[in-house]
Design an enzyme around this catalytic site. Structure first.
Site, PDB file in Angstrom:
ATOM      1  CB  SER A 685      -1.135   0.075   1.303  1.00 28.38           C
ATOM      2  OG  SER A 685      -0.162   0.066   2.461  1.00 28.38           O
ATOM      3  CE  LYS A 728      -2.657   1.266   5.282  1.00 31.56           C
ATOM      4  NZ  LYS A 728      -2.769   0.764   3.966  1.00 31.56           N
TER       5      LYS A 728
END
Ligand code: ADP
Length: 795
Positions: A685, A728
């Protein structure tokens, strides 16, 4: 073998002639009476011939016993003249004769070999001079022989009497030779030793050897006897002691212990087959000799069986309202977990015992209250709480125990923990289930599967226990930081409840309502006030974390310093101020707010997901003159390296669309670095972040410093979805970022984000890099290259 030359003396010249009897495995000595078995035809004839004359016969030993029909060459030359005293015919048709040895003789020649042997021989006269030496030798030999007779079980006293009556050295030597246990060769050698003194010397040596052996034998025999006597004596004494103790109405400690074990087994609530096993072991204990090392092993085993809970049970609190109140009293938030427990109680109330306990798995970063909520649940339900950590367990035997055949073996952790629980229905917490290992010693996860499977866990088998143990009433809760490493088969068994990280406001709330009151009480402080501003400052500058563990520690540190001030007689602080924080906690460890001071070229901010929650992650790209290498540093894992490659390929193939100056990539080295030193990083990611930093470096356009991003990219620039969305986003919020660029795929996860966070930050969901780049990069300014010297080289 003939050693001594026969010196024909004057008296010995007369030859004699007799029938000759060859013998296989005997040597006849003068002065010796010996029975001989006569089988061969030729031998019988020789005997008959002798009996018809004066009974004299010449007896000579064969060189090799196995020869059936010996020729004159097969016979020794020295033999013995003997007289046949008697002949006996046996019932089975065989014949034996009793002969008396008279005198040594040397065979000179054979006068007849057909039908039977007849030979002429020279008798050997022995002349012994009476000398003190001979006398001494005789006495010594006789003394040795006496001792041998004393020690030996095969020599009779008669043998000694015969020896004592021997009249000269040669005679004595012959008597001794006849009685000692020697083989045929040795005997023949003695027969051929014609000098009487030499012969007696040889025999003395043989006697001394024999005596050594006999003495050793005797010693061994008496040692064995002593041992036997000792154990017999002990046995007798112990038996007597038992009788005495019975008479006095006392029991010996061993018996007493066995009786106690017996009573304990009776009193325990073991199921029948376990009781049977226990009684069998007890019987084994009874049959064992005292002090046997195995006794300890059996006793420990019985203790385990006796002390394990088999039926003891606590009754669950079924009052849903009360449980809800108790849970809220100890924990802020965590609605999903609390709700699940309340549902369980409600269903349990309706379905009763039939309902199986759910197996819950609490997943979340450290310090988010997984363990402490577990404890509160146990307290609210009225169950005992036990906990075992699975972190780093690689060996199946740690879960299931070692067989009792191993010295010092013990049950595995599951049974040990049940032993501590004292009831069959505790709340059993299995911590760090994501840190379970595997290696050659078996797979602990497989054993855990059995523990957690309601179909199997009513009969859990522990190697040490050796009887099934019922775990079906246990309420299992497992905990993990992240779900991924848990084997899928285990995940299947469990109901996952996520424990998200907390946002700033929640942390302040938890500190005010739970951490501070608890720490103050623990430190004996009455009033110490923390304002919201102070708490927010602590959260921002000192405790950058998803959970509240460090926050609790910081509160504890402040309370400790306060307590110390009181103990030292100083004035206790009433409230904690923002200014005094460095005094208590040292300089701030994190600078809250935007990560970088300026928008920079080649530096983008990513957001990553870690076991500790989420975190921001800077990606730096620098261009240098070189040979077209891509250099990656900062402990990047394989997947992350691949996504850097993909990002570069994307940038290269889109040079034109991206409005980049055409560059000779083969004359350029590109260095991608992800700081935060030694922490290994991995995952796909970071793709968009690396691509953004690259394009920024290649185009000399700086990246907005308050923008964070995450997403996997494809070579064509599409952005794929990511995991750990909430962690996140919360990390980006903690870091003070203003805008986050996220994959379109994750748009629906936005609802999990607390409203407060949604209000604080701007969320933009994008599908492609060309949508993302304009949002991340600062619009080109005419003098940007000058303003940012890191902007790279132009080709
Ligand atoms: P974990 O097991 O998730 O690592 P802990 O259960 O050890 O975390 O929690 C750390 C500390 O934080 C404990 O003292 C716990 O009481 C406190 N805590 C965490 N979450 C909450 C909450 N929601 N309400 C009250 N206290 C909490």
């Amino acid at each position: 073998m003939e050693q001594d030359q026969v010196e024909p003396t004057e008296e010995a010249v007369d030859l004699v002639e007799y029938p000759l009897l060859p013998v296989r495995d005997a040597v006849v000595f003068p002065h010796m009476m010996i029975p001989l078995f006569v089988g061969r035809d030729r031998s019988l004839r020789a005997v008959d011939e002798a009996l018809e004359a004066d009974h004299r016969i010449l007896i000579v030993t064969q060189r090799q016993a196995e020869i059936a029909e010996p020729t004159p060459e097969d016979l020794y030359t020295i033999g013995t003249i003997a007289s046949i005293a008697r002949m006996l015919r046996m019932p089975d048709g065989t014949t034996s004769i009793l002969v008396e040895g008279l005198q040594r003789a040397k065979v000179v020649d054979f006068t007849q070999t057909r039908a039977f042997f007849r030979a002429r021989a020279m008798p050997i006269l022995e002349v012994v001079e009476e000398q003190p030496l001979t006398e001494a030798l005789m006495r010594a030999a006789l003394a040795l022989f006496e001792k041998c007779v004393e020690l030996s079980r095969s020599l009779s006293d008669d043998a000694y009497v015969t020896a004592m009556n021997a009249q000269d050295a040669g005679w004595l030597a012959d008597v001794l030779a006849a009685h000692l246990d020697l083989d045929v060769d040795e005997r023949q050698q003695l027969l051929e030793t014609l000098d009487p003194v030499t012969r007696l010397q040889k025999l003395s040596i043989l006697l001394a050897k024999e005596l050594d052996v006999l003495e050793l034998e005797d010693q061994i025999h008496s040692q064995v006897q002593e041992e036997v006597d000792k154990t017999q004596r002990e046995f007798m004494l112990r038996e007597q002691m038992k009788v005495i103790q019975q008479e006095l109405g006392e029991l010996d400690p061993l018996m007493q212990e066995k009786n106690e074990l017996h009573e304990k087994i009776d009193a325990s609530q073991m199921p029948d087959e376990v009781r049977e096993k226990a009684e069998k072991e007890l019987a084994r204990l009874d049959a064992m000799p005292p002090m046997s090392p195995e006794m300890g092993i059996i006793r420990t085993y019985l203790d385990w069986l006796i002390e394990l809970p088999w039926a003891e049970e606590t009754k669950d609190n079924e009052d849903v309202v009360q449980v809800a109140k108790l849970l809220d009293e100890e924990h802020y938030g965590l609605p999903k977990a609390k709700e699940r427990i309340l549902e369980y109680i409600s269903v349990r109330k309706l379905a009763g015992e039939k309902m199986r306990s759910p197996i819950l798995c609490f997943v979340g970063p450290p310090g988010t209250g997984k363990t402490s909520l577990g404890k509160s649940i146990a307290k609210a339900l009225g169950r005992n709480f036990v906990r075992v950590s699975l972190g780093g367990i690689r060996d199946e035997a740690e879960i299931r125990g070692h067989r009792r055949t191993y010295i010092g073996s013990l049950p595995g952790r599951v049974i040990q923990t049940m032993h501590r629980a004292k009831t069959v229905n505790p709340l059993f917490m299995l911590d760090e289930i994501d840190k379970l290992g595997t290696d050659f010693r078996g797979d602990p996860a497989a054993a855990l599967l059995e523990v957690l499977d309601p179909e199997q866990n009513h009969a859990f088998s522990d190697h040490y226990l050796d009887v099934d143990y019922d775990l079906s009433k246990v309420m299992f809760i497992t905990t993990a930081n992240i779900l991924d490493p848990i084997p899928p088969a285990l995940q299947d068994r469990m109901e996952v409840i996520e424990f998200p990280g907390y946002i700033e406001e929640e942390k302040v709330e938890i500190a005010k309502r739970f951490l501070i009151p608890r720490q103050m009480e623990e430190h004996g402080l009455k009033d110490l006030r923390f304002s919201d501003r102070v708490l927010r400052e602590m959260v921002r500058e000192y405790c950058y974390e998803a959970g509240v563990r460090n926050l609790e520690r910081a509160v504890a540190t402040i309370c400790r310093k306060g307590a110390r001030a009181i103990a030292e007689g100083r004035k206790a602080p009433r409230h904690v101020s923002v200014q005094s924080l460095p005094k208590y906690l040292g300089p701030p460890q994190y600078s809250y707010g935007i990560m970088e001071e300026e928008d920079e070229v080649g530096l983008a901010t990513g957001i990553a997901w870690t076991a500790g929650g989420g975190d921001t992650m800077a990606v730096e790209v620098t261009l240098m003159e070189g040979k077209g290498n891509l250099i990656l540093t900062g402990q990047l894992g394989e997947v992350m390296q691949e996504s850097a490659q993909a990002a570069l390929s994307y940038a290269r193939s889109h040079v034109a669309d991206l409005g980049l100056k055409k560059r000779r990539f083969d004359k350029l080295d590109i260095h991608v670095h992800v700081p935060e030193g030694a922490i290994p990083k991995d995952g796909p990611s970071a793709g968009v972040t690396i691509a953004t930093a690259l394009v920024s470096a290649l185009s000399s356009r700086p990246v907005h410093r308050e923008v964070g991003m995450t997403g996997e990219i494809t070579l064509r620039g599409r952005i794929l979805g990511i995991g750990g969305f909430r962690e996140k986003v919360l990390a980006a919020h903690r870091a003070g970022l203003k805008k986050v660029l996220l994959p379109k795929k994750n748009e629906r996860d936005l609802q999990e984000i607390p409203r407060k966070v949604r209000r604080d930050m701007e969320f933009v969901f994008v599908e492609r890099m060309d949508e993302l780049l304009p949002l991340a990069l600062v619009q080109p300014a005419p003098d940007s290259a000058k303003k940012h010297p890191r902007a790279g080289i132009s080709s």
